[in-house]
Scaffold this motif. Structure first.
Motif, PDB file in Angstrom:
ATOM      1  N   UNK A   1       0.832  -1.204   0.000  1.00  0.00           N
ATOM      2  CA  UNK A   1       0.000   0.000   0.000  1.00  0.00           C
ATOM      3  C   UNK A   1       0.867   1.254   0.000  1.00  0.00           C
ATOM      4  N   UNK A   2       1.909   1.272   0.812  1.00  0.00           N
ATOM      5  CA  UNK A   2       2.810   2.434   0.848  1.00  0.00           C
ATOM      6  C   UNK A   2       3.465   2.646  -0.519  1.00  0.00           C
ATOM      7  N   UNK A   3       3.831   1.548  -1.168  1.00  0.00           N
ATOM      8  CA  UNK A   3       4.492   1.636  -2.473  1.00  0.00           C
ATOM      9  C   UNK A   3       3.551   2.097  -3.568  1.00  0.00           C
ATOM     10  N   UNK A   4       2.280   2.295  -3.229  1.00  0.00           N
ATOM     11  CA  UNK A   4       1.338   2.841  -4.193  1.00  0.00           C
ATOM     12  C   UNK A   4       1.651   4.254  -4.625  1.00  0.00           C
TER      13      UNK A   4
ATOM     14  N   UNK B   1      10.176  -3.606  -3.889  1.00  0.00           N
ATOM     15  CA  UNK B   1      10.960  -3.920  -5.084  1.00  0.00           C
ATOM     16  C   UNK B   1      10.051  -4.451  -6.193  1.00  0.00           C
ATOM     17  N   UNK B   2       9.112  -5.311  -5.820  1.00  0.00           N
ATOM     18  CA  UNK B   2       8.192  -5.873  -6.815  1.00  0.00           C
ATOM     19  C   UNK B   2       7.389  -4.766  -7.497  1.00  0.00           C
ATOM     20  N   UNK B   3       6.904  -3.817  -6.712  1.00  0.00           N
ATOM     21  CA  UNK B   3       6.138  -2.707  -7.264  1.00  0.00           C
ATOM     22  C   UNK B   3       7.013  -1.844  -8.164  1.00  0.00           C
ATOM     23  N   UNK B   4       8.240  -1.560  -7.734  1.00  0.00           N
ATOM     24  CA  UNK B   4       9.148  -0.714  -8.512  1.00  0.00           C
ATOM     25  C   UNK B   4       9.501  -1.353  -9.839  1.00  0.00           C
TER      26      UNK B   4
END
Length: 400
Positions: free
Chosen positions: A159-162, A184-187
């Motif tokens: 959620x934060x990486x959103x 890392x997955x989100x990036x």
């Protein structure tokens, strides 16, 4: 997000008129934003700073060059937004959504060169995520707001990486492995470059008690921090990496300005000492990770001194781990309600508290609780007020 995006479109997209740094995380967001905004101002920029919650006055949430928005400018900005987006009333926006739109409108109207934006809760669905950052950052992720963000570190970090945007670099504080893996997955999915503490940048203490920073391009020695507590080293490291990334993205920052920012930043209500003999210490720790940091800071700053605690908490917080870590370390505990509908009544957990500390009392208001702690404390003791930023604001309002 739909209401916020509609409002910003009706206002002519003020969020696109200035570059922004967008900061998410569980703890350390505010201090990181304060370090960064102060350094950007020292570099000669006109800087907007949007944070939450406020401690005493809502004006604190919207600042330009370190000054809270005036009542006159605040009122004018509110009326401007309502005139251009009347749906804010007919299809009500939340308090935070509306405040975010007002802040972005005000920053555009006064012509800030750069804005520093702190998320309110999470990131993916946070109103601030409608902004247009040139750099993002994620401070340490831990357990908080689980009813909204999830019950695992991976879910909360996701959620934060959103806040991540395609191609926009993200500065990441040192994290637990499962939290870092989610980020890392989100990036990777967005093509957002990551600068990770420990591998891409680091801050370390020197023999003379100053600090040294090493980043992808910057090296700074002899750094000092205005904000207290050993945890501020990490916040300073993230702030410096953000400044370095901003500089690489066209927001000019000198090394000297970065140094000044760390040495002069102010962030009230975080290990803030007011009065003396005994000192009254205000700290906004309101989750287990925040309490761990607070305890380490007490050992560092007030070794061997007895602590008399004034404690208040909102009902949706995970109070058990906070109480079990903090209460046994205190000589006395005074429980107080908070001035919010979310407050947890002291009577509901006073027995739980008495199992953790021998001297516990429940009070009907903060004035009585603060007076009781002050009576019990000797001149060399510490009166600590913590558990919620609501409590910190209440005490600050009373003590000036």
């Amino acid at each position: 997000m739909e209401r916020v995006r509609e409002a910003l479109a009706a206002l002519g997209h003020p969020e696109r008129r200035f570059p922004a740094l967008h900061v998410a995380g569980t703890n350390g967001k505010g201090s990181t934003c304060a370090f960064t905004a102060t350094a950007l101002q020292a570099a000669g920029h006109r800087v907007g700073l949007y944070t939450s919650p406020h401690l005493v006055r809502v004006n604190e949430r919207i600042r330009v060059d370190g000054l809270d928005i005036s009542d006159e400018d605040f009122g004018r900005a509110i009326l401007d937004v309502l005139e251009r987006y009347p749906s804010a009333v007919t299809e009500p926006m939340t308090y935070f959504e509306f405040g975010t739109v007002v802040a972005l409108w005000h920053f555009a109207k006064v012509g800030v060169d750069v804005a520093v934006l702190e998320t309110g809760l999470g990131g993916r669905l946070d109103a601030t995520t409608a902004a247009s950052p040139v750099v993002t950052a994620i401070t340490p992720v831990s357990f908080d707001h689980m009813e909204y963000l999830g019950h695992t570190l991976a879910a909360i970090a996701g959620e934060k990486a959103g806040i991540l945007k395609p191609g926009v670099p993200c500065v990441v504080a040192r994290q637990e492995p499962e939290a870092l893996e989610a980020i890392v997955r989100k990036a990777e999915g967005l093509g957002a470059p990551l600068w990770v503490e420990g591998s891409d940048f680091v801050i370390e203490p020197r023999d003379d008690a100053s600090l040294s920073y090493r980043g992808p391009s910057w090296s700074l020695d002899g750094l000092t921090l205005a904000l207290r507590g050993p945890h501020q080293r990490q916040n300073a490291a993230v702030a410096l990496a953000c400044l370095e990334a901003l500089h690489a993205r066209g927001v000019s920052v000198t090394l000297e300005a970065a140094r000044v920012g760390l040495a002069t930043a102010r962030w009230p209500g975080r290990l803030e000492e007011v009065g003396s003999a005994p000192p009254v210490l205000l700290d906004g720790a309101h989750n287990p990770a925040g309490v761990e940091v607070l305890l380490a800071s007490l050992d560092s700053l007030y070794p061997g001194r007895r602590v008399h605690l004034v404690f208040g908490v909102v009902g949706d917080k995970d109070r058990g781990p906070m109480m079990r870590a903090l209460f046994p370390k205190c000589t006395s505990v005074q429980l107080t309600p908070l001035e919010t509908s979310r407050s947890l009544a002291p009577a509901l957990y006073v027995d739980e508290a008495r199992a953790l500390c021998a001297d516990v009392a429940a009070w009907s208001d903060v004035d009585s609780a603060l007076a009781a702690a002050s009576r019990k404390a000797g001149p060399d003791d510490v009166v600590l007020c913590t558990g919620s930023l609501f409590l910190v604001g209440m005490v600050k309002a009373r003590l000036g």
